[in-house]
Design an enzyme around this catalytic site. Structure first.
Site, mmCIF file in Angstrom:
data_model
loop_
_atom_site.group_PDB
_atom_site.id
_atom_site.type_symbol
_atom_site.label_atom_id
_atom_site.label_comp_id
_atom_site.label_asym_id
_atom_site.label_seq_id
_atom_site.Cartn_x
_atom_site.Cartn_y
_atom_site.Cartn_z
ATOM 1 C CG ASP A 152 -2.315 0.550 0.908
ATOM 2 O OD1 ASP A 152 -2.374 1.735 0.552
ATOM 3 O OD2 ASP A 152 -3.321 -0.176 1.027
ATOM 4 C CG HIS A 216 -5.142 3.875 0.013
ATOM 5 N ND1 HIS A 216 -4.735 2.558 0.002
ATOM 6 C CD2 HIS A 216 -6.261 3.927 -0.741
ATOM 7 C CE1 HIS A 216 -5.579 1.845 -0.739
ATOM 8 N NE2 HIS A 216 -6.517 2.654 -1.203
ATOM 9 C CB SER A 544 -9.091 0.895 -1.494
ATOM 10 O OG SER A 544 -8.298 0.952 -2.642
#
Length: 757
Positions: A152, A216, A544
């Site tokens: 990630d 994220h 996601s």
């Protein structure tokens, strides 16, 4: 009011005595109030007056003054008010009748009046919504030995979600590393941290360490295995206890995505290579790019090698929905996750000057300071055409709005790109109504006051603007609202699977809309230039966000069954999924259904397989021997020498799919060979329940499976026959469910016509 029991008794002795008492005491008798309202109808209301003024000393007095005009006296106002909010906003709570509340709402300076409601304490919602409470049964020691690898944008070591208080040293099997880095350090929760930027191009936007500057990776990691953090919220929304599926597990971060250059294939492969070598138990990757050729897809390649080492890879299905054939990460050895919604939505009320009200979608933390603001369409708010053509002002793009026309107004804009609320605010506007048919179920975060409305509401607003010389509107602060769920997200990528017409993808769905999880302090919550709001937690949407939910469930299952293969874990998750109604959503969008964490631990039966069926699958899909040899790592692979698949497909997969082209003239005919392994009670009997779509016949032989011991394997055959699926009947849905007196093991059977292949 009568103030003693004696007075009460006297009141009820007779009407005449009561009237005399009323006159004598100039008060009420038992149930009648001065203003004619029934006192029992009074309840607590909150009166909201906007932002807190600079001078706070006089706020309480102003509350009394406002209320005294309604209730008749300063004394009555003081008696009614139970609390004044004076620190961060201007409001008070008071005991009022409905008529008094209505009168207050029309008073000058009052933004809103709303009843106080009793609400239940609840968590950040998604795990509870999935029937997976905080006190669920766990194998604490085995869970603590698990390491989940996240590929990630990095992770935030300072987040409470990754505090290592109470954690012992990493498991002895762990071979991962962590730095050293100048600004990043691991602990007993974050046991690995590495980054990959093989182009070695540096940029001021990037931090060359596993530190997350985008948010994220922190968000996805905490969804998988974040610690329990009470009071988590974003600007007061979604307040509750944030937690991952396996809070006792450890995390290893492999940073491959960069603000300057995105996520490059070579970095992805390097991350897979490192994660496998380090000894992770589960890989979660919320990254994708469509490649129909598995040999040219770094995620498919990396996941295949992980599978060979007993590591399951969970990946996001993509955000290109609702277009068909948009699903990515669709290799059969990957667990592919779609996104669905839960029963909570973030909406902002909008009221027009003509009194009409409606709700928009979005997260807007700004409370209005006035009852109404002037309203203008972006198309009418551009510069004079003789100076600067304003064709694009309807989109409220940079430098297209005339501050003289926009200042102090709510602006209606059409969506061309996110962040237009900052353009409106920069031009002096007070709010943004953003028209969009894109992702109508996703709450975007607005830097300034704003909300998203659909085409129908936009048309109504435009007609209203044209109907009056002085249009006005107000956008209220976002509130949480309950909605029907689950439902597939509009953005979630759909099948059919462009990599194989024999394989149903996505596999499953999980919550991916408006998910609250940990965030980085190094980025504003909206990511929009000029936004100064930061938060330890943030609300994000996408596959996601759904992917780490299922990765967490995979880790949870593995904590109970450490020896299970990736295909066994996948089977357990798919066959226990909660079925979603096909008349609302299609299997092309949600696969087997919505993930059911508690049931996945005890599936009863599993569809297991080793490496050979995958090799047969690749042969069946016409991959060349040389390529298969390379990915398998065996010089002996020769498709012509392998036994051909005994049925429609080569895989022992928990789902079944028949695909035809519109040019096919033959009737439907397919045979599926499957083998299940008993992982439930030794002596078990399973009977088949078949659901066949119209004009299709599905049969199973045998109809009963009788097991006498654990881990016993029994094979069966599913035959699908029927008329050709017509082009206007693009999808037909059936199922096979094996039922015992304890377990229910469901496999969807999908038939559809498609020319995507």
């Amino acid at each position: 009011m009568l103030s003693s029991r004696d007075d009460d008794d006297r009141c009820f002795r007779g009407r005449l005595v009561c009237v005399l008492l009323l006159l004598q005491m100039m008060s009420t008798c038992c149930f009648v109030t001065v203003n004619g309202d029934n006192e029992q109808e009074k309840k607590f209301y909150i009166v909201y007056l906007g932002d807190s003024p600079v001078l706070k000393d006089s706020i309480v007095d102003s509350h009394i003054n406002i209320l005294s005009d309604v209730v008749g006296s300063e004394l009555a106002a003081k008696d009614s008010i139970v609390h004044s909010y004076v620190n961060n906003f201007n409001a008070f709570a008071a005991k009022l009748s409905p008529d008094e509340a209505k009168q207050l709402e029309s008073s000058a300076g009052v933004v809103s009046v709303f009843p106080n409601q009793q609400r239940k304490l609840h968590t950040t919602k998604t795990w509870d919504f999935l029937g997976f409470p905080q006190n669920v049964k766990r194998k604490a020691k085995l869970e603590s030995n698990l390491v989940v690898g996240l590929i990630d944008t990095g992770i935030t070591p300072g987040s409470e979600s990754f505090n290592d208080k109470g954690f012992g040293p990493p498991p002895a099997k762990w071979k991962g590393s962590c730095g050293p880095y100048a600004n990043f350090s691991c602990n007993n929760k974050i046991v690995g941290g590495r980054y990959f930027k093989l182009d070695k191009e540096s940029d001021e936007l990037d931090d060359l360490s596993p530190l997350d500057v985008q948010g994220h990776g922190t968000h996805t990691s905490s969804t998988v295995l974040g610690n329990v953090v009470n009071g988590a919220n974003l600007l007061g929304l979604g307040k509750g206890a944030a937690r991952g599926a396996v809070p006792a597990a450890r995390v290893a971060m492999y940073k491959v995505c960069w603000a300057s250059s995105g996520c490059q294939d070579m970095d992805l492969l390097a991350a897979f290579d490192a994660a496998i070598e380090d000894g992770v138990d589960v890989i979660s990757i919320s990254i994708g790019g469509n490649s129909e050729n598995y040999f040219k897809d770094p995620i498919a390649i990396g996941a295949f090698h992980a599978m060979k080492k007993g590591i399951i890879t969970v990946a996001s299905a993509g955000n290109e929905g609702p277009d068909l054939a948009s699903v990515v990460n669709h290799a059969p050895w990957i667990l592919t996750v779609a996104a669905s919604g839960i029963d909570r939505e973030y909406r902002s009320k909008v009221t027009l000057g003509n009194g009409k009200s409606f709700y928009g979608i979005g997260i807007n933390a700004v409370s209005p300071k006035r009852k109404m603001y002037p309203l203008i369409s972006g198309a009418d708010a551009g510069y004079n055409k003789s100076v600067d053509p304003s064709e694009s002002s309807e989109y409220c793009s940079d430098d297209t709005l005339d501050p003289k026309k926009v200042k102090g107004k709510v602006v209606l804009c059409e969506l061309q790109s996110w962040g237009v609320d900052s353009v409106v605010a920069k031009a002096g506007g007070t709010g943004t109504l953003l028209e969009s048919s894109l992702n109508p179920d996703t709450a975007q975060i607005f830097m300034a006051s704003g909300t998203v409305i659909n085409e129908t509401l936009t048309k109504m607003v435009k007609n209203y603007i044209k109907s009056t010389r002085s249009p006005s509107a107000v956008i209220y602060k976002t509130q949480e609202m309950k909605v029907k769920a689950p439902f597939v997200a509009s953005f979630s990528s759909r099948g059919p699977n462009s990599g194989s017409r024999r394989l149903l993808k996505p596999d499953i769905t999980a919550p991916g809309i408006d998910i609250l999880a940990a965030f980085t302090p190094l980025r504003s919550i909206s990511g929009i230039e000029g936004d100064t709001k930061h938060s330890k937690f943030n609300i994000m949407s996408g596959t996601s966000m759904s992917c780490p939910h299922v990765a967490g469930v995979a880790a949870y299952v593995k904590s109970f069954h450490p020896a299970w293969s990736p295909s066994a874990i996948k089977s357990a998750i798919l066959t226990t999924a909660t079925h979603m109604r096909p008349d609302v959503n299609a299997e092309l969008a949600y696969g087997a259904g919505q993930v059911n964490p508690k049931q996945a631990v005890h599936p009863g039966l599993i569809y297991d397989m080793n490496q050979l069926p995958y090799i047969q699958f690749l042969c069946q899909e016409r991959y060349k021997d040389d390529g298969i040899r390379i990915i398998v790592g065996s010089k002996s692979v020769n498709c012509s020498e392998l036994p051909p698949p005994s049925g429609h497909d080569a895989l022992n997969y928990p789902t079944m799919q028949v695909t035809m082209k519109t040019t096919d003239k033959k009737p439907v005919s397919a045979v599926f060979k499957r083998t299940v392994t008993n992982v439930g009670p030794a002596k078990s009997v399973y009977n088949a329940t078949i659901v066949s779509p119209k004009e299709v016949d599905i049969t199973v032989k045998p109809m009963s499976l009788v097991f006498t011991k654990r881990f016993q394997k029994i094979s069966f055959t599913v035959t699908v026959k029927g008329k050709r699926v017509a082009p206007d009947q693009e999808l037909l849905s059936g199922s096979l469910t094996w039922k015992s007196n304890i377990h229910s093991v469901r496999s969807p059977i999908l038939l559809f016509t498609s020319d995507y292949f």
